[in-house]
Design a protein around this motif. Structure first.
Motif, PDB file in Angstrom:
ATOM      1  N   LEU A 255     185.222  73.760  74.308  1.00  0.00           N
ATOM      2  CA  LEU A 255     184.226  74.178  73.325  1.00  0.00           C
ATOM      3  C   LEU A 255     183.301  73.015  72.990  1.00  0.00           C
ATOM      4  O   LEU A 255     183.758  71.896  72.741  1.00  0.00           O
ATOM      5  N   VAL A 256     181.994  73.295  72.962  1.00  0.00           N
ATOM      6  CA  VAL A 256     180.992  72.308  72.554  1.00  0.00           C
ATOM      7  C   VAL A 256     179.923  73.027  71.736  1.00  0.00           C
ATOM      8  O   VAL A 256     179.831  74.255  71.753  1.00  0.00           O
ATOM      9  N   THR A 257     179.143  72.265  71.016  1.00  0.00           N
ATOM     10  CA  THR A 257     177.986  72.834  70.317  1.00  0.00           C
ATOM     11  C   THR A 257     176.713  72.277  70.946  1.00  0.00           C
ATOM     12  O   THR A 257     176.712  71.190  71.531  1.00  0.00           O
ATOM     13  N   LEU A 258     175.630  73.033  70.808  1.00  0.00           N
ATOM     14  CA  LEU A 258     174.296  72.575  71.210  1.00  0.00           C
ATOM     15  C   LEU A 258     173.320  73.087  70.166  1.00  0.00           C
ATOM     16  O   LEU A 258     173.000  74.272  70.122  1.00  0.00           O
TER      17      LEU A 258
ATOM     18  N   LEU B 115     176.300  73.886  53.729  1.00  0.00           N
ATOM     19  CA  LEU B 115     176.583  75.224  54.237  1.00  0.00           C
ATOM     20  C   LEU B 115     178.031  75.343  54.691  1.00  0.00           C
ATOM     21  O   LEU B 115     178.664  74.370  55.102  1.00  0.00           O
ATOM     22  N   ALA B 116     178.536  76.569  54.640  1.00  0.00           N
ATOM     23  CA  ALA B 116     179.872  76.879  55.143  1.00  0.00           C
ATOM     24  C   ALA B 116     179.744  77.733  56.404  1.00  0.00           C
ATOM     25  O   ALA B 116     178.654  78.191  56.761  1.00  0.00           O
ATOM     26  N   LEU B 117     180.864  77.966  57.069  1.00  0.00           N
ATOM     27  CA  LEU B 117     180.887  78.790  58.265  1.00  0.00           C
ATOM     28  C   LEU B 117     180.928  80.270  57.918  1.00  0.00           C
ATOM     29  O   LEU B 117     181.376  80.664  56.844  1.00  0.00           O
ATOM     30  N   HIS B 118     180.476  81.105  58.855  1.00  0.00           N
ATOM     31  CA  HIS B 118     180.684  82.540  58.724  1.00  0.00           C
ATOM     32  C   HIS B 118     182.196  82.813  58.712  1.00  0.00           C
ATOM     33  O   HIS B 118     182.977  82.072  59.333  1.00  0.00           O
ATOM     34  N   PRO B 119     182.630  83.883  58.041  1.00  0.00           N
ATOM     35  CA  PRO B 119     184.066  84.143  57.909  1.00  0.00           C
ATOM     36  C   PRO B 119     184.813  84.310  59.235  1.00  0.00           C
ATOM     37  O   PRO B 119     186.017  84.053  59.304  1.00  0.00           O
ATOM     38  N   ASP B 120     184.117  84.733  60.289  1.00  0.00           N
ATOM     39  CA  ASP B 120     184.788  84.980  61.567  1.00  0.00           C
ATOM     40  C   ASP B 120     184.898  83.753  62.461  1.00  0.00           C
ATOM     41  O   ASP B 120     185.552  83.804  63.511  1.00  0.00           O
ATOM     42  N   VAL B 121     184.301  82.639  62.047  1.00  0.00           N
ATOM     43  CA  VAL B 121     184.166  81.503  62.962  1.00  0.00           C
ATOM     44  C   VAL B 121     185.485  80.761  63.179  1.00  0.00           C
ATOM     45  O   VAL B 121     185.855  80.455  64.329  1.00  0.00           O
ATOM     46  N   ILE B 122     186.206  80.445  62.117  1.00  0.00           N
ATOM     47  CA  ILE B 122     187.410  79.621  62.267  1.00  0.00           C
ATOM     48  C   ILE B 122     188.422  80.292  63.192  1.00  0.00           C
ATOM     49  O   ILE B 122     188.904  79.686  64.164  1.00  0.00           O
ATOM     50  N   ALA B 123     188.737  81.548  62.923  1.00  0.00           N
ATOM     51  CA  ALA B 123     189.709  82.250  63.766  1.00  0.00           C
ATOM     52  C   ALA B 123     189.169  82.442  65.180  1.00  0.00           C
ATOM     53  O   ALA B 123     189.910  82.307  66.162  1.00  0.00           O
TER      54      ALA B 123
ATOM     55  N   ALA C 181     176.279  69.190  62.314  1.00  0.00           N
ATOM     56  CA  ALA C 181     177.293  70.058  62.918  1.00  0.00           C
ATOM     57  C   ALA C 181     178.685  69.499  62.677  1.00  0.00           C
ATOM     58  O   ALA C 181     179.637  70.254  62.392  1.00  0.00           O
ATOM     59  N   GLY C 182     178.826  68.180  62.775  1.00  0.00           N
ATOM     60  CA  GLY C 182     180.122  67.566  62.551  1.00  0.00           C
ATOM     61  C   GLY C 182     180.626  67.766  61.136  1.00  0.00           C
ATOM     62  O   GLY C 182     181.821  68.019  60.932  1.00  0.00           O
ATOM     63  N   LYS C 183     179.740  67.660  60.151  1.00  0.00           N
ATOM     64  CA  LYS C 183     180.149  67.885  58.763  1.00  0.00           C
ATOM     65  C   LYS C 183     180.548  69.336  58.548  1.00  0.00           C
ATOM     66  O   LYS C 183     181.559  69.627  57.891  1.00  0.00           O
ATOM     67  N   LEU C 184     179.766  70.253  59.112  1.00  0.00           N
ATOM     68  CA  LEU C 184     180.045  71.682  58.964  1.00  0.00           C
ATOM     69  C   LEU C 184     181.436  72.017  59.509  1.00  0.00           C
ATOM     70  O   LEU C 184     182.241  72.685  58.847  1.00  0.00           O
TER      71      LEU C 184
ATOM     72  N   GLY D   6     187.744  72.187  58.922  1.00  0.00           N
ATOM     73  CA  GLY D   6     189.000  71.812  59.545  1.00  0.00           C
ATOM     74  C   GLY D   6     189.126  72.161  61.011  1.00  0.00           C
ATOM     75  O   GLY D   6     190.240  72.200  61.545  1.00  0.00           O
ATOM     76  N   ILE D   7     187.991  72.377  61.707  1.00  0.00           N
ATOM     77  CA  ILE D   7     188.068  72.744  63.129  1.00  0.00           C
ATOM     78  C   ILE D   7     187.257  71.795  64.015  1.00  0.00           C
ATOM     79  O   ILE D   7     186.982  72.116  65.169  1.00  0.00           O
ATOM     80  N   ARG D   8     186.911  70.628  63.499  1.00  0.00           N
ATOM     81  CA  ARG D   8     186.146  69.687  64.331  1.00  0.00           C
ATOM     82  C   ARG D   8     186.910  69.314  65.586  1.00  0.00           C
ATOM     83  O   ARG D   8     186.309  69.134  66.663  1.00  0.00           O
ATOM     84  N   ASP D   9     188.242  69.209  65.487  1.00  0.00           N
ATOM     85  CA  ASP D   9     189.030  68.766  66.638  1.00  0.00           C
ATOM     86  C   ASP D   9     189.126  69.816  67.741  1.00  0.00           C
ATOM     87  O   ASP D   9     189.619  69.523  68.834  1.00  0.00           O
ATOM     88  N   ALA D  10     188.638  71.035  67.482  1.00  0.00           N
ATOM     89  CA  ALA D  10     188.634  72.073  68.521  1.00  0.00           C
ATOM     90  C   ALA D  10     187.497  71.867  69.517  1.00  0.00           C
ATOM     91  O   ALA D  10     187.503  72.482  70.586  1.00  0.00           O
ATOM     92  N   PHE D  11     186.548  71.004  69.204  1.00  0.00           N
ATOM     93  CA  PHE D  11     185.345  70.828  70.020  1.00  0.00           C
ATOM     94  C   PHE D  11     185.396  69.516  70.784  1.00  0.00           C
ATOM     95  O   PHE D  11     185.651  68.453  70.218  1.00  0.00           O
ATOM     96  N   ASP D  12     185.106  69.610  72.070  1.00  0.00           N
ATOM     97  CA  ASP D  12     185.074  68.413  72.912  1.00  0.00           C
ATOM     98  C   ASP D  12     183.867  67.535  72.606  1.00  0.00           C
ATOM     99  O   ASP D  12     183.941  66.306  72.724  1.00  0.00           O
TER     100      ASP D  12
END
Length: 242
Positions: A125-128, A105-113, A136-139, A144-150
């Motif tokens: 930022l974290v995911t649950l 799966l890919a992200l929704h278009p609004d997610v990266i920005a 989640a890590g692969k997604l 290219g935004i994995r490093d945005a999440f603690d």
């Protein structure tokens, strides 16, 4: 002009320090899964029925005091849902094809920005997820935004599936903050309800302009796109000093 120390202290107490994201459907675009079902000869609408059933069975296990991994429930329910259908391949091969689609799966278009805006605004930022942290890590890594999440948190490391209270408390403990310092962003009203009952602030991402179910705790914030969340939170904290 910088805030005086007293106002800055109030701002830190009143605004969320951590944004916590649901993953499935909130970040990931699952609309393509209908195509996966069509490719095995199954009706495309079955994708939504199947995913709703995965959530139902995960919730049921949690209510009974049990649990199973997301992939276990997803694959098991596929075997039930596809049984007897005129597929163009064997059931096990069909199950594999659908499950491979989840991993791609890919992200929704609004997610990266939207994620980058929130990170630039100074939020942690974290995911649950009710799914695995690996998925989640692969997604996020592929985007290219994995490093945005603690941290990438999963209910597989906690006591039960969301919206049971345990996962939200687990997230707060892991992040070292009180629940009231966290804001859950999700597309699912049931997740908004669970987070609110756990003492968290909430933001409902309503990309489809749907009505919100009246029997759930209403969200504190409503946005049509994740890109709207950072400006909304900034306006909210700014308003507190007017």
């Amino acid at each position: 002009m910088p805030y005086p120390p007293s106002e800055l202290s109030f701002l830190m107490r009143s605004g969320p320090a951590v944004i916590i994201f649901d993953v499935n459907e909130t970040l990931s675009d699952m609309s393509v899964m209908g195509g996966r079902f069509a490719e095995i000869g199954a009706p495309p609408f079955l994708a939504k029925v199947w995913f709703a059933g995965v959530l139902r069975d995960g919730f049921a296990l949690a209510a009974a005091g049990d649990r199973a991994q997301f992939v276990e429930i997803a694959a098991g329910l596929l075997r039930v849902s596809l049984a007897g259908l005129p597929l163009n391949r064997g059931v096990e091969e069909a199950v594999g094809h659908i499950m491979d689609g989840l991993a791609e799966l890919a992200l929704h278009p609004d997610v990266i920005a939207g994620v980058r805006d929130l990170k630039a605004a100074g939020f942690r930022l974290v995911t649950l997820s009710n799914g695995s942290s690996e998925m989640a890590g692969k997604l996020l890594g592929d985007a290219g935004i994995r490093d945005a999440f603690d941290a990438l948190l999963s209910v597989e490391d906690g006591p039960a599936w969301k919206p049971a209270p345990g996962p939200y408390a687990h997230a707060a403990r892991t992040c070292g903050v009180e629940p009231g310092q966290m804001l859950l962003a999700a597309v699912h009203p049931w997740d908004i309800h669970g987070a609110a009952r756990a003492g968290m602030r909430t933001a409902w991402i309503n990309r489809t302009d749907s009505p919100y179910p009246a029997y759930f705790t209403p969200p504190e914030n409503i946005v049509g796109s994740l890109r709207d969340l950072a400006p909304l939170l900034h306006a909210d904290t700014s308003h507190r000093f007017r």
